[in-house]
Design a protein around this motif. Structure first.
Motif, PDB file in Angstrom:
ATOM      1  N   UNK A   1       0.809  -1.209   0.000  1.00  0.00           N
ATOM      2  CA  UNK A   1       0.000   0.000   0.000  1.00  0.00           C
ATOM      3  C   UNK A   1       0.843   1.260   0.000  1.00  0.00           C
ATOM      4  N   UNK A   2       0.175   2.403   0.153  1.00  0.00           N
ATOM      5  CA  UNK A   2       0.858   3.692   0.095  1.00  0.00           C
ATOM      6  C   UNK A   2       1.872   3.804   1.231  1.00  0.00           C
ATOM      7  N   UNK A   3       3.118   4.106   0.873  1.00  0.00           N
ATOM      8  CA  UNK A   3       4.204   4.109   1.842  1.00  0.00           C
ATOM      9  C   UNK A   3       5.043   5.369   1.677  1.00  0.00           C
ATOM     10  N   UNK A   4       5.826   5.667   2.720  1.00  0.00           N
ATOM     11  CA  UNK A   4       6.679   6.849   2.736  1.00  0.00           C
ATOM     12  C   UNK A   4       8.129   6.442   2.496  1.00  0.00           C
ATOM     13  N   UNK A   5       8.844   7.263   1.720  1.00  0.00           N
ATOM     14  CA  UNK A   5      10.223   6.953   1.366  1.00  0.00           C
ATOM     15  C   UNK A   5      11.092   8.205   1.450  1.00  0.00           C
ATOM     16  N   UNK A   6      12.380   7.981   1.732  1.00  0.00           N
ATOM     17  CA  UNK A   6      13.396   9.004   1.547  1.00  0.00           C
ATOM     18  C   UNK A   6      14.082   8.727   0.220  1.00  0.00           C
ATOM     19  N   UNK A   7      13.994   9.684  -0.687  1.00  0.00           N
ATOM     20  CA  UNK A   7      14.629   9.570  -1.998  1.00  0.00           C
ATOM     21  C   UNK A   7      15.781  10.576  -2.052  1.00  0.00           C
ATOM     22  N   UNK A   8      17.033  10.122  -2.024  1.00  0.00           N
ATOM     23  CA  UNK A   8      18.164  11.063  -2.033  1.00  0.00           C
ATOM     24  C   UNK A   8      18.453  11.594  -3.430  1.00  0.00           C
TER      25      UNK A   8
ATOM     26  N   UNK B   1       1.656   2.326   5.453  1.00  0.00           N
ATOM     27  CA  UNK B   1       1.432   3.302   6.528  1.00  0.00           C
ATOM     28  C   UNK B   1       2.057   4.647   6.182  1.00  0.00           C
ATOM     29  N   UNK B   2       2.051   4.983   4.897  1.00  0.00           N
ATOM     30  CA  UNK B   2       2.707   6.205   4.469  1.00  0.00           C
ATOM     31  C   UNK B   2       2.105   7.460   5.057  1.00  0.00           C
ATOM     32  N   UNK B   3       0.783   7.557   5.043  1.00  0.00           N
ATOM     33  CA  UNK B   3       0.123   8.751   5.580  1.00  0.00           C
ATOM     34  C   UNK B   3       0.364   8.851   7.080  1.00  0.00           C
ATOM     35  N   UNK B   4       0.258   7.727   7.779  1.00  0.00           N
ATOM     36  CA  UNK B   4       0.500   7.737   9.221  1.00  0.00           C
ATOM     37  C   UNK B   4       1.938   8.131   9.538  1.00  0.00           C
ATOM     38  N   UNK B   5       2.867   7.754   8.670  1.00  0.00           N
ATOM     39  CA  UNK B   5       4.278   8.074   8.906  1.00  0.00           C
ATOM     40  C   UNK B   5       4.536   9.563   8.816  1.00  0.00           C
ATOM     41  N   UNK B   6       3.927  10.209   7.822  1.00  0.00           N
ATOM     42  CA  UNK B   6       4.221  11.635   7.628  1.00  0.00           C
ATOM     43  C   UNK B   6       3.322  12.539   8.466  1.00  0.00           C
TER      44      UNK B   6
END
Length: 544
Positions: free
Chosen positions: A235-242, A287-292
């Motif tokens: 599902x929708x997730x949060x990432x750090x993209x350098x 849990x992307x929305x919850x993460x941010x």
């Protein structure tokens, strides 16, 4: 005319002196009182130092940074893809000064009591003189607690919080400090980020993914890294993209264009294509929305501060002009109707700042105080909605005080006016904020209790406030919230919270604010205050 040299047909007179240099700390009695009241007095020396710098050098070079807009360079002269953005040197100086003084990281690298309030004041001071750089500074500040969730990203968090700026496009290992941007929204979804279509495919390394997709807004594209949302298998997730991979090579993304936007011109926003870009997941899949969500509290607070800062600078410009401009035989400020306008603007600006720093204190106390955490959670949404709605009309009224001079880009007011609508759109438009308030009241009862406690803390100070607050308490207690009427509810909550802060501080503006805003003895435009002896006092203490 007879004293002028031949062919000289006019003389320059009846013009105000230059506004700058100004000491933005010494000039702002309301700010100094709020800093002491909200627990950041120990930072006063460093705040005063930055206020002097902001009101002089940074104010002046802000014009340069906005006059020479960023330029996208997709390729170097040899034909290699570089996807870089070039800025005027003034931009880098603004960023360097801000980072060095803690605008993006004081809360994290000097976490004494009151640090979030002090950092909020630094942001308020910086935004008054140059709003464009506030974008990467805000995102860098807000990203730190999110990055700290992942042990593998602790180095990123530390360098984001560090009081150091390095504008070079090199790996973060070679930098003392970094900045961060964001890529959340896509053209088909906007605020509905769950509609995102960017795909994140797991790679062999733990937590590593390859991203393919398009972002409609890729904010601050010159940053060292970006927090992005993408669809992983879970599902929708949060990432750090350098910007650059760990081996120093350029990451696989392509800047398509820079946005030709209404607001600030010093900073860049872009569209981007991810073409197999390497990224590291933050938090769990799905849990992307919850993460941010933790970021949201900080970015919304900065939207409040930005609106308050725009009001403050516009007010100062209007008062400065009105004191020196003579019309119909006397200074503009001595005309009764102009005093009504300036007094009304001063009242609005004081309430905006007082409310913003009260929320900053709640953010500061949130880790150890559940009631303050609940208040910060809902007050940031309320404040972002209301203050950001008020800023465009406020700045336009200040422009009108200057007449045509306030509409010319040589003044800072056109820049403030172009900037003023941004914060109402960025980080969720007005409807998003109001729906979030309803969601919090319905699902998190502690937020409603925190609002009631805040209103009751000043019960008995003003009869007009008590009646207004009682009506709100009844509405909150009933627990029936209608989406159709959400904006009116949030507006009333915002006005009540502003009044509560002013009453608690025993501000000379408190009674007039209650009378004009809560009891509706006020028109829809600024400059419609009822006759009141405190108006002249509001103007005089707004700007020495």
């Amino acid at each position: 005319m007879d004293k002028l040299p031949p062919f000289q047909t006019h003389r320059v007179d009846n013009q105000p002196p230059p506004f700058e240099p100004r000491d933005l700390w010494a000039d702002d009695q309301v700010l100094r009182a709020a800093v002491a009241r909200e627990g950041a007095a120990s930072f006063s020396g460093s705040l005063a130092e930055y206020a002097r710098l902001a009101g002089d050098e940074l104010y002046r070079i802000g014009f340069d940074a906005n006059r020479d807009r960023p330029r996208l360079k997709t390729h170097d002269r040899f034909g290699q893809r570089i996807d870089s953005v070039e800025f005027h040197p003034a931009y880098h100086r603004l960023m360097d000064a801000a980072k060095a003084h803690g605008v993006a990281g004081l809360s994290w690298h000097d976490p004494r009591p009151g640090a979030h309030v002090a950092r909020a004041v630094l942001s308020y001071l910086h935004h008054q003189v140059e709003a464009g750089t506030s974008c990467p500074l805000t995102m860098t500040h807000a990203a730190v607690p999110v990055l700290r969730r992942e042990p593998a990203l602790q180095g990123w968090a530390d360098k984001a919080a560090a009081p150091a700026y390095d504008g070079r496009d090199v790996p973060i290992a070679d930098k003392p400090g970094i900045t961060l941007g964001m890529g959340m929204t896509e053209k088909q979804g906007g605020s509905d980020v769950r509609a995102n279509q960017t795909i994140a495919t797991p790679m062999a390394g733990e937590g590593e993914y390859s991203l393919v997709g398009h972002k409609w807004f890729f904010s601050a594209p010159m940053s060292d890294g970006f927090l992005v949302l993408a669809q992983a298998p879970g599902g929708l997730s949060c990432f750090l993209l350098p910007r650059r991979r760990e081996d120093g090579s350029k990451n696989a993304f392509q800047l398509m264009r820079l946005k030709d936007k209404l607001g600030d011109w010093s900073n860049a926003s872009s569209e981007v294509e991810f073409t197999g870009a390497w990224a590291r997941r933050i938090g769990e899949e799905g849990r992307g929305v919850a993460t941010i969500i933790e970021m949201v509290m900080f970015t919304r607070l900065d939207c409040m501060l930005g609106a308050a800062a725009e009001m403050r600078m516009a007010l100062a410009q209007a008062i400065h002009h009105a004191r020196h401009r003579v019309t119909f035989g006397k200074p503009l400020v001595e005309h009764p109707l102009m005093r009504n306008v300036l007094g009304d603007l001063a009242l609005e600006a004081e309430a905006a700042l007082a409310f913003s720093l009260r929320v900053a204190r709640a953010v500061d106390s949130a880790p150890s105080d559940p009631a303050e955490a609940a208040f910060a959670r809902i007050a940031t949404a309320i404040g972002k909605y209301w203050l950001c709605k008020r800023a465009p009309a406020f700045v336009n009224e200040a422009q009108e005080c200057l007449g045509g001079a306030g509409y010319v880009e040589e003044s800072i007011l056109p820049r403030l006016y172009r900037q003023a609508p941004l914060n109402s759109i960025w980080e969720g438009s007005g409807n998003i904020q109001c729906l979030d308030v309803l969601r919090a009241l319905s699902r998190e009862p502690e937020t409603g209790a925190a609002l009631v406690a805040e209103l009751e803390s000043v019960q008995g100070c003003d009869a007009g406030f008590d009646g207004f607050a009682a009506s709100l308490r009844d509405e909150l207690s009933a627990g029936r919230f209608d989406e159709y009427g959400a904006r009116l509810l949030v507006e009333r909550l915002a006005l009540a919270l502003q009044a509560a802060v002013l009453l608690r501080s025993k501000s000379a503006a408190a009674g007039l604010f209650v009378h004009s805003r809560l009891q509706r003895a006020h028109g829809l435009a600024f400059g419609t205050l009822p006759a009141n002896d405190s108006v002249d006092q509001l103007i005089s203490r707004a700007l020495p």
